[in-house]
Design an enzyme around this catalytic site. Sequence first.
Site, PDB file in Angstrom:
ATOM      1  N   SER A 101       9.696  -3.006  -5.011  1.00 28.47           N
ATOM      2  CA  SER A 101       9.563  -1.611  -5.027  1.00 28.47           C
ATOM      3  C   SER A 101      10.789  -0.965  -6.202  1.00 28.47           C
ATOM      4  CB  SER A 101       9.485  -0.435  -4.139  1.00 28.47           C
ATOM      5  OG  SER A 101       9.930   0.955  -4.522  1.00 28.47           O
ATOM      6  N   TYR A 143      13.679   2.955   3.844  1.00 30.52           N
ATOM      7  CA  TYR A 143      11.661   1.995   2.869  1.00 30.52           C
ATOM      8  C   TYR A 143      12.795   1.676   1.736  1.00 30.52           C
ATOM      9  CZ  TYR A 143       8.653   1.254   0.031  1.00 30.52           C
ATOM     10  OH  TYR A 143       7.111   0.666  -1.312  1.00 30.52           O
ATOM     11  N   ALA A 144      13.440   2.099   0.853  1.00 32.61           N
ATOM     12  CA  ALA A 144      14.258   1.627   0.664  1.00 32.61           C
ATOM     13  C   ALA A 144      15.370  -0.343   0.919  1.00 32.61           C
ATOM     14  CB  ALA A 144      15.499   2.185  -0.246  1.00 32.61           C
ATOM     15  N   ALA A 145      15.918   0.201   1.711  1.00 34.74           N
ATOM     16  CA  ALA A 145      16.707  -0.717   2.427  1.00 34.74           C
ATOM     17  C   ALA A 145      16.120  -2.047   2.629  1.00 34.74           C
ATOM     18  CB  ALA A 145      17.516  -0.119   3.334  1.00 34.74           C
ATOM     19  N   SER A 146      14.966  -1.766   2.718  1.00 33.59           N
ATOM     20  CA  SER A 146      13.987  -3.031   3.522  1.00 33.59           C
ATOM     21  C   SER A 146      13.382  -3.773   1.909  1.00 33.59           C
ATOM     22  CB  SER A 146      12.566  -2.593   4.318  1.00 33.59           C
ATOM     23  OG  SER A 146      11.811  -1.850   3.602  1.00 33.59           O
ATOM     24  N   LYS A 147      13.193  -3.026   1.097  1.00 34.08           N
ATOM     25  CA  LYS A 147      12.820  -3.622  -0.061  1.00 34.08           C
ATOM     26  C   LYS A 147      13.670  -4.166  -1.139  1.00 34.08           C
ATOM     27  CE  LYS A 147       8.161  -3.071  -0.664  1.00 34.08           C
ATOM     28  NZ  LYS A 147       7.197  -4.088  -0.459  1.00 34.08           N
TER      29      LYS A 147
HETATM   30  N1  NAP Z   1       1.845   2.498  -4.532  1.00 24.50           N
HETATM   31  C1  NAP Z   1       3.126   2.314  -4.709  1.00 24.50           C
HETATM   32  O1  NAP Z   1       3.241   3.370  -5.754  1.00 24.50           O
HETATM   33  C2  NAP Z   1       4.038   1.889  -4.492  1.00 24.50           C
HETATM   34  C3  NAP Z   1       5.341   1.623  -5.395  1.00 24.50           C
HETATM   35  C4  NAP Z   1       6.338   0.270  -5.340  1.00 24.50           C
HETATM   36  C5  NAP Z   1       6.254   0.048  -4.331  1.00 24.50           C
HETATM   37  N2  NAP Z   1       4.854  -0.822  -3.604  1.00 24.50           N
HETATM   38  C6  NAP Z   1       4.366  -1.882  -3.109  1.00 24.50           C
HETATM   39  O2  NAP Z   1       2.879  -2.400  -3.067  1.00 24.50           O
HETATM   40  C7  NAP Z   1       2.634  -2.667  -2.172  1.00 24.50           C
HETATM   41  C8  NAP Z   1       1.493  -2.438  -2.100  1.00 24.50           C
HETATM   42  O3  NAP Z   1       1.306  -1.472  -1.723  1.00 24.50           O
HETATM   43  P1  NAP Z   1      -0.234  -0.568  -1.759  1.00 24.50           P
HETATM   44  O4  NAP Z   1       0.423   1.220  -1.760  1.00 24.50           O
HETATM   45  O5  NAP Z   1      -1.353  -1.063  -2.828  1.00 24.50           O
HETATM   46  O6  NAP Z   1      -0.582   0.160  -0.355  1.00 24.50           O
HETATM   47  P2  NAP Z   1      -1.777   0.934   0.315  1.00 24.50           P
HETATM   48  O7  NAP Z   1      -2.417   0.991  -0.300  1.00 24.50           O
HETATM   49  O8  NAP Z   1      -1.295   2.085   1.904  1.00 24.50           O
HETATM   50  O9  NAP Z   1      -2.163  -0.644   1.475  1.00 24.50           O
HETATM   51  C9  NAP Z   1      -1.461  -1.521   2.478  1.00 24.50           C
HETATM   52  C10 NAP Z   1      -2.264  -2.670   2.565  1.00 24.50           C
HETATM   53  O10 NAP Z   1      -1.138  -3.366   3.515  1.00 24.50           O
HETATM   54  C11 NAP Z   1      -1.920  -4.430   4.519  1.00 24.50           C
HETATM   55  N3  NAP Z   1      -0.643  -3.712   5.872  1.00 24.50           N
HETATM   56  C12 NAP Z   1       0.341  -2.730   6.054  1.00 24.50           C
HETATM   57  N4  NAP Z   1       0.659  -2.625   7.166  1.00 24.50           N
HETATM   58  C13 NAP Z   1       0.499  -4.211   7.345  1.00 24.50           C
HETATM   59  C14 NAP Z   1       0.656  -4.900   8.643  1.00 24.50           C
HETATM   60  N5  NAP Z   1       1.487  -4.598   9.914  1.00 24.50           N
HETATM   61  N6  NAP Z   1       0.110  -6.223   8.810  1.00 24.50           N
HETATM   62  C15 NAP Z   1      -0.659  -7.054   7.945  1.00 24.50           C
HETATM   63  N7  NAP Z   1      -1.024  -6.079   7.093  1.00 24.50           N
HETATM   64  C16 NAP Z   1      -0.014  -5.171   6.444  1.00 24.50           C
HETATM   65  C17 NAP Z   1      -3.026  -2.769   4.797  1.00 24.50           C
HETATM   66  O11 NAP Z   1      -4.219  -3.353   5.725  1.00 24.50           O
HETATM   67  P3  NAP Z   1      -4.649  -2.187   6.548  1.00 24.50           P
HETATM   68  O12 NAP Z   1      -5.362  -1.843   5.227  1.00 24.50           O
HETATM   69  O13 NAP Z   1      -5.310  -3.207   7.839  1.00 24.50           O
HETATM   70  O14 NAP Z   1      -3.890  -1.590   6.991  1.00 24.50           O
HETATM   71  C18 NAP Z   1      -3.262  -2.497   3.871  1.00 24.50           C
HETATM   72  O15 NAP Z   1      -4.315  -3.700   3.237  1.00 24.50           O
HETATM   73  C19 NAP Z   1       4.106  -2.433  -0.280  1.00 24.50           C
HETATM   74  O16 NAP Z   1       3.881  -3.847  -0.636  1.00 24.50           O
HETATM   75  C20 NAP Z   1       3.871  -1.603  -1.306  1.00 24.50           C
HETATM   76  O17 NAP Z   1       5.475  -1.218  -0.425  1.00 24.50           O
HETATM   77  C21 NAP Z   1       4.036   0.573  -3.667  1.00 24.50           C
END
Ligand code: NAP
Length: 243
Positions: free
Chosen positions: A135, A150-154
Site C-alpha cells: 500500500s 495498517y501502515a506498519a503492516s504494509k
Molecule cells: N482499496 C484500497 O484503496 C487499497 C489501497 C492500498 C492497498 N490496498 C490493498 O489491496 C488489497 C485488496 O484490497 P481491496 O480493497 O480489494 O479489499 P476488499 O475489497 O476489502 O477485499 C478483501 C479480500 O481479502 C480477503 N480477506 C480478508 N481477510 C482475509 C483473511 N484473513 N484470509 C483470507 N482472505 C481474507 C477477503 O475475503 P472475504 O470476502 O472472504 O472476506 C476479500 O476477498 C489489500 O491487501 C489492501 O490492503 C487496498
Amino acid sequence: MNSPQTILITGSSRGIGKVIAQNAAAKGYNVIIHGRTDSKELNQTHQEIPGSTKTVFDISDRPATHQAIAKLGPIDVLVNNAGMGHAGLKDISDVTDEHALEEYSVNVLGTLHCIQAVLPGMLKRENCSVINVASIKGHANLATLSSLTYAASKTSVIAITKALAKAYPKVRFNSVSPGYVETDMATDWSPDTYERIKQGTIAGRIAQPEEIAGMILFLASTEAGYITGTDILVDGGYAIKGK
Ligand SMILES: NC(=O)c1ccc[n+]([C@@H]2O[C@H](COP(=O)([O-])OP(=O)(O)OC[C@H]3O[C@@H](n4cnc5c(N)ncnc54)[C@H](OP(=O)(O)O)[C@@H]3O)[C@@H](O)[C@H]2O)c1
C-alpha cells in the site's frame, strides 16, 4: 506452445483481487480464486470465471493455509492480495493491540504463510513469481496516524518482498503499492476524504481496480523477467503531490 501458468490470487472474492482474477483468466492463466469465507461474492466470482478453481481459507491460520494450498497442485504465480486494515485513529492512545495484531496476522503472517506453502514447488520450476499487494501507506514517508498499524503492516510486506527476492533469486518477488482504490475498503471514506484524495492525486481521481490489476499481471508476465525485489507505486502521483 507453453502450457498455461497457474495463478493463485488470494482475496479474489471481490475488490482488486476479483479484477486480477478476471483479467488473468482473459490472459489464459489457470485461475485459482480465494476467499476467507465461502461467501456469496466468492461463488459469484467463481461462476463468472469459467474453469476457475475455488479455495477457501483464512490466510492468518498457518495450518489451514498450508493444507489448502497443498491440495491445489503446482502454482506458478502467487498474488498475495488478501488484506485488511483499520483506520480512523486520531491519537496514539487509539491504537489497540487487538486491531494491530489482526492487521499483522492477516497482512504480514498471512502473506508469509502463503509464500511458505508455494515456494518449495516454485523453486523446482521455471518462471515463477510472487507479487505482494502492499500500500501507499507502507511507504514510511506516506504513513499517517489515521492508519498507523495498517501502515506498519504494509511496510513489513515491502520488507518481506525485498528480503525474499534476495534470498530466493530463482523466483521473482515484487510488490505493488496501490494508492486509493474504489473498492469495499473505500466505502468508509467520507466525502471530505474523497475530496482530499482527489486533490492530493496528480491524476485528480481515485484508482479503479483494473489499474492495479494491470500492473500486477505485468509483473507476473515474462515481459517483467528482469524485475525483482522492487515495489511499484500505482498511486496517480499521490506520493509526490499528496495532501
Ligand atoms: N482499496 C484500497 O484503496 C487499497 C489501497 C492500498 C492497498 N490496498 C490493498 O489491496 C488489497 C485488496 O484490497 P481491496 O480493497 O480489494 O479489499 P476488499 O475489497 O476489502 O477485499 C478483501 C479480500 O481479502 C480477503 N480477506 C480478508 N481477510 C482475509 C483473511 N484473513 N484470509 C483470507 N482472505 C481474507 C477477503 O475475503 P472475504 O470476502 O472472504 O472476506 C476479500 O476477498 C489489500 O491487501 C489492501 O490492503 C487496498
